[in-house]
Design a protein around this motif. Structure first.
Motif, mmCIF file in Angstrom:
data_model
loop_
_atom_site.group_PDB
_atom_site.id
_atom_site.type_symbol
_atom_site.label_atom_id
_atom_site.label_comp_id
_atom_site.label_asym_id
_atom_site.label_seq_id
_atom_site.Cartn_x
_atom_site.Cartn_y
_atom_site.Cartn_z
ATOM 1 N N PHE A 54 3.339 16.812 33.440
ATOM 2 C CA PHE A 54 3.046 15.579 34.176
ATOM 3 C C PHE A 54 3.164 14.366 33.265
ATOM 4 C CE2 PHE A 54 -0.027 12.343 35.504
ATOM 5 C CZ PHE A 54 0.404 12.094 36.797
ATOM 6 N N LEU A 55 2.588 14.450 32.086
ATOM 7 C CA LEU A 55 2.640 13.312 31.162
ATOM 8 C C LEU A 55 4.072 13.042 30.713
ATOM 9 C CD1 LEU A 55 -0.555 14.002 29.018
ATOM 10 C CD2 LEU A 55 -0.266 12.318 30.846
ATOM 11 N N ALA A 56 4.864 14.108 30.549
ATOM 12 C CA ALA A 56 6.260 13.911 30.149
ATOM 13 C C ALA A 56 7.059 13.224 31.253
ATOM 14 C CB ALA A 56 6.891 15.258 29.796
ATOM 15 N N ARG A 57 6.769 13.554 32.509
ATOM 16 C CA ARG A 57 7.490 12.943 33.635
ATOM 17 C C ARG A 57 7.027 11.522 33.923
ATOM 18 N NH1 ARG A 57 6.003 17.643 36.169
ATOM 19 N NH2 ARG A 57 4.733 16.438 37.652
ATOM 20 N N HIS A 58 5.819 11.170 33.462
ATOM 21 C CA HIS A 58 5.239 9.868 33.798
ATOM 22 C C HIS A 58 4.741 9.155 32.534
ATOM 23 C CE1 HIS A 58 5.402 10.664 38.114
ATOM 24 N NE2 HIS A 58 4.947 11.875 37.858
ATOM 25 N N PRO A 59 5.665 8.716 31.700
ATOM 26 C CA PRO A 59 5.237 8.017 30.476
ATOM 27 C C PRO A 59 4.547 6.686 30.762
ATOM 28 C CG PRO A 59 7.625 7.847 30.788
ATOM 29 C CD PRO A 59 7.130 8.833 31.799
ATOM 30 N N GLU A 60 4.720 6.173 31.996
ATOM 31 C CA GLU A 60 4.100 4.882 32.350
ATOM 32 C C GLU A 60 2.608 4.998 32.628
ATOM 33 O OE1 GLU A 60 4.831 6.858 36.281
ATOM 34 O OE2 GLU A 60 5.819 6.782 34.325
ATOM 35 N N ILE A 61 2.129 6.188 32.906
ATOM 36 C CA ILE A 61 0.729 6.355 33.315
ATOM 37 C C ILE A 61 -0.186 6.262 32.099
ATOM 38 C CG2 ILE A 61 -0.928 8.089 34.141
ATOM 39 C CD1 ILE A 61 1.030 8.764 36.338
ATOM 40 N N GLU A 62 -1.182 5.400 32.203
ATOM 41 C CA GLU A 62 -2.106 5.150 31.099
ATOM 42 C C GLU A 62 -3.466 5.797 31.298
ATOM 43 O OE1 GLU A 62 -2.403 1.038 30.069
ATOM 44 O OE2 GLU A 62 -0.224 0.699 30.166
ATOM 45 N N ALA A 63 -3.821 6.114 32.548
ATOM 46 C CA ALA A 63 -5.142 6.666 32.820
ATOM 47 C C ALA A 63 -5.067 7.547 34.055
ATOM 48 C CB ALA A 63 -6.167 5.545 33.021
ATOM 49 N N ALA A 66 -0.516 1.584 35.439
ATOM 50 C CA ALA A 66 -0.300 2.790 36.231
ATOM 51 C C ALA A 66 -1.339 3.866 35.904
ATOM 52 C CB ALA A 66 1.111 3.318 35.989
ATOM 53 N N ARG A 67 -1.852 4.477 36.997
ATOM 54 C CA ARG A 67 -2.798 5.578 36.845
ATOM 55 C C ARG A 67 -2.301 6.795 37.621
ATOM 56 N NH1 ARG A 67 -6.785 2.000 38.868
ATOM 57 N NH2 ARG A 67 -7.570 3.601 40.303
ATOM 58 N N GLY A 68 -2.866 7.935 37.271
ATOM 59 C CA GLY A 68 -2.675 9.157 38.030
ATOM 60 C C GLY A 68 -3.991 9.568 38.660
ATOM 61 N N GLY A 89 -18.317 13.342 51.581
ATOM 62 C CA GLY A 89 -16.878 13.132 51.587
ATOM 63 C C GLY A 89 -16.444 11.964 50.727
ATOM 64 N N ILE A 90 -17.338 11.437 49.905
ATOM 65 C CA ILE A 90 -17.039 10.296 49.040
ATOM 66 C C ILE A 90 -16.480 10.805 47.720
ATOM 67 C CG2 ILE A 90 -18.036 8.337 47.780
ATOM 68 C CD1 ILE A 90 -20.130 8.176 50.038
ATOM 69 N N GLY A 91 -15.386 10.182 47.253
ATOM 70 C CA GLY A 91 -14.805 10.548 45.970
ATOM 71 C C GLY A 91 -15.596 9.941 44.825
ATOM 72 N N ARG A 92 -16.061 10.797 43.917
ATOM 73 C CA ARG A 92 -16.811 10.335 42.743
ATOM 74 C C ARG A 92 -16.213 10.978 41.494
ATOM 75 N NH1 ARG A 92 -21.152 7.617 44.830
ATOM 76 N NH2 ARG A 92 -21.931 8.309 46.867
ATOM 77 N N GLY A 93 -16.380 10.346 40.357
ATOM 78 C CA GLY A 93 -15.841 10.912 39.129
ATOM 79 C C GLY A 93 -15.714 9.879 38.038
ATOM 80 N N LYS A 94 -14.609 9.955 37.290
ATOM 81 C CA LYS A 94 -14.380 9.069 36.163
ATOM 82 C C LYS A 94 -12.906 8.713 36.101
ATOM 83 C CE LYS A 94 -17.965 11.207 33.241
ATOM 84 N NZ LYS A 94 -18.259 11.781 31.897
ATOM 85 N N ILE A 95 -12.606 7.672 35.334
ATOM 86 C CA ILE A 95 -11.230 7.373 34.964
ATOM 87 C C ILE A 95 -11.096 7.676 33.479
ATOM 88 C CG2 ILE A 95 -9.429 5.624 34.798
ATOM 89 C CD1 ILE A 95 -10.667 4.183 37.133
ATOM 90 N N ILE A 96 -10.261 8.658 33.158
ATOM 91 C CA ILE A 96 -10.061 9.040 31.767
ATOM 92 C C ILE A 96 -8.741 8.458 31.278
ATOM 93 C CG2 ILE A 96 -11.436 11.136 32.037
ATOM 94 C CD1 ILE A 96 -8.807 12.734 32.097
ATOM 95 N N ARG A 97 -8.611 8.331 29.975
ATOM 96 C CA ARG A 97 -7.383 7.809 29.399
ATOM 97 C C ARG A 97 -6.345 8.928 29.278
ATOM 98 N NH1 ARG A 97 -7.525 3.201 30.876
ATOM 99 N NH2 ARG A 97 -5.790 2.703 29.460
ATOM 100 N N ARG A 98 -5.122 8.518 29.129
ATOM 101 C CA ARG A 98 -3.992 9.451 29.088
ATOM 102 C C ARG A 98 -4.205 10.576 28.070
ATOM 103 N NH1 ARG A 98 1.641 9.133 30.207
ATOM 104 N NH2 ARG A 98 2.865 10.432 28.803
#
Length: 462
Positions: free
Chosen positions: A14-23, A101-103, A33-42
């Motif tokens: 995934f990271l190889a296909r998407h070098p633009e994604i930073e997080a 860009a994020r994933g 039904g609420i989405g909870r979590g974190k934003i992690i770095r690449r």
């Protein structure tokens, strides 16, 4: 513990296909039904796949406002201990429209010793699916997503209003159901939705203008893995909300945002296949009355519907949707090619025979809906439950004696759910305890709020 899945090179590829994604957003779906979590770095993604990620147990014990509910048994009684989150294979995707860009990847929670956590809704659905597969019956199907697109700002009366057409700013106040002009007017929004769905591998299909101004429906293609179909719905809902926000609109997933207009449902189409992929709900000769297994499945869904209504209608607003003649069921009825019933057998060839389960609102948790529906189907088949006579185009008014009744209101549904052995088995005791505690906190919050109608009716007159 080792990873619960064989991820292969998913993260690296995934990271190889998407070098633009930073997080990357890591997304857990809670009981509401609420989405909870974190934003992690690449650079943290490889570690998530290798070691998992610690998250507090209280993340599964939050009410709809994000407040802890101690009565769930998931907060201070366990020291708000850490659990371990693991990513779900196949859900690592780009998140279009984000800058930078994020994933995104869906996650599920496990005990530190590797056992699935009993209060994670997705585990409940997975368990119910495994039980049917062990019987030689493989659940397949798809969810439908109904929702409103609203202006970001309130209208002149201070209330929400349908969004202006993205194409030319037109306003519409008519129910142009199946209207193609309305769909064309929103193509600047829906075009990017379809493009983003392709990027995420979501099998997005038909777009419909629904039965109210500003109301739309998106359908998803059948999956031969119903659990993955629930993942599709979770991902699509998040995608629609994100892209609407970026176009100056609000995607509304309340079950009933407008009095007098249609509510929004989350219909689940489901069938059972054998190991070779043949539909077990199909009539043996391709015609005639419904197959015996389909009848028993419907019987089980009807018999357990009363106990399960808190899952299908989890919020105070959910119960405003159940109004006759506005496409939401009001009785545990069934029928063929009949949209007035709760359990509909759609028209079509025998190979596509299925149940359209219509009670759940779009505000329900798809994993809880899926777990409960699968448990109801298995219950009906195991006990050969007779669904009784089908409605004859009168699902709203039929006097047929049903095997269960829908509770009269939200609090009654909560009481019935708490007494239900069926729901305890369908969800598991840990999840049911947490869900009931979360709903009790919400019931108390609503009961303690003075609504505008109280002032309208009483302030000058009693």
């Amino acid at each position: 513990m080792s990873a619960p899945f064989d991820y292969g090179d998913e993260a690296t590829d995934f990271l190889a296909r998407h070098p633009e994604i930073e997080a990357i957003d890591i997304v857990l779906t809670d009981a509401n039904g609420i989405g909870r979590g974190k934003i992690i770095r690449r650079h943290e993604l490889a570690g998530l796949y290798r070691d998992g990620r610690h998250l507090p147990s209280s993340i599964l014990g939050l009410d709809v406002t994000g407040q802890d509910v101690e009565e769930t048994g998931l907060v201070w009684s366990v020291g708000d201990a850490d659990l371990r989150a693991w990513p779900l294979p196949g859900t690592l995707v780009p998140l279009p429209g984000t800058e930078p860009a994020r994933g995104q990847v869906l996650i599920s929670l496990y005990q530190l010793d590797g056992r699935p956590h009993g209060a994670d809704p997705r585990h409940a659905m997975a368990a119910r699916q495994r039980a049917l597969v062990a019987d030689g019956r493989h659940p397949a199907g798809a969810f439908e997503l109904e929702f409103y697109l609203l202006d970001r700002e309130a209208g002149p009366d201070g209330r929400p209003r349908p969004a202006a057409m993205a194409l030319d700013g037109r306003r519409h106040d008519q129910t142009q159901v199946y209207g193609l002009d309305d769909l064309d007017g929103m193509q600047p929004f829906f075009g990017p939705v379809y493009a983003a769905a392709r990027a995420q591998g979501l099998p997005l299909e038909t777009l419909i203008a629904e039965y109210a101004p500003g109301q739309y429906e998106l359908t998803l293609h059948y999956r031969h893995d119903l659990l993955r179909a629930a993942d599709d719905l979770v991902m699509l809902k998040r995608l629609v909300r994100l892209l609407a926000r970026r176009q100056g609109m609000m995607a509304c997933f309340m079950a009933k945002p407008f009095a007098g207009l249609a509510g929004s449902g989350m219909h689940l189409h489901v069938c059972l296949n054998d190991r070779e992929g043949r539909n077990l709900f199909a009539e043996p000769d391709g015609q005639g009355p419904p197959a015996e297994m389909l009848r028993h499945a419907i019987g089980g869904l009807a018999a357990t519907m009363g106990d399960a209504m808190l899952v299908f209608a989890p919020h105070a607003n959910s119960w405003r949707r159940y109004v006759s003649n506005l496409y939401a069921p009001v009785q545990p009825s069934w029928g063929i090619n009949d949209r007035s019933v709760a359990l509909r057998i759609p028209a079509g060839p025998a190979a596509s025979r299925r149940v359209e389960h219509r009670p759940a609102g779009v505000d329900a948790n798809p994993y809880l809906v899926g777990a409960t529906v699968l448990a109801g189907i298995r219950h009906g088949i195991a006990l050969s439950v007779d669904p009784g006579p089908m409605a004859q185009n009168d699902g709203f008014t039929s006097a047929t004696p049903f095997t269960s009744q829908m509770p009269a209101d939200w609090r009654t549904a909560w009481v019935q759910a708490g007494r239900s052995d069926f729901l305890r088995e369908a969800l598991g005791s840990d999840l049911l305890r947490a869900f009931l505690a979360i709903k009790q906190a919400e019931i108390g919050r609503v009961a303690g709020t003075i609504p505008d109608t109280d002032y309208l009716l009483y302030i000058n007159h009693v």
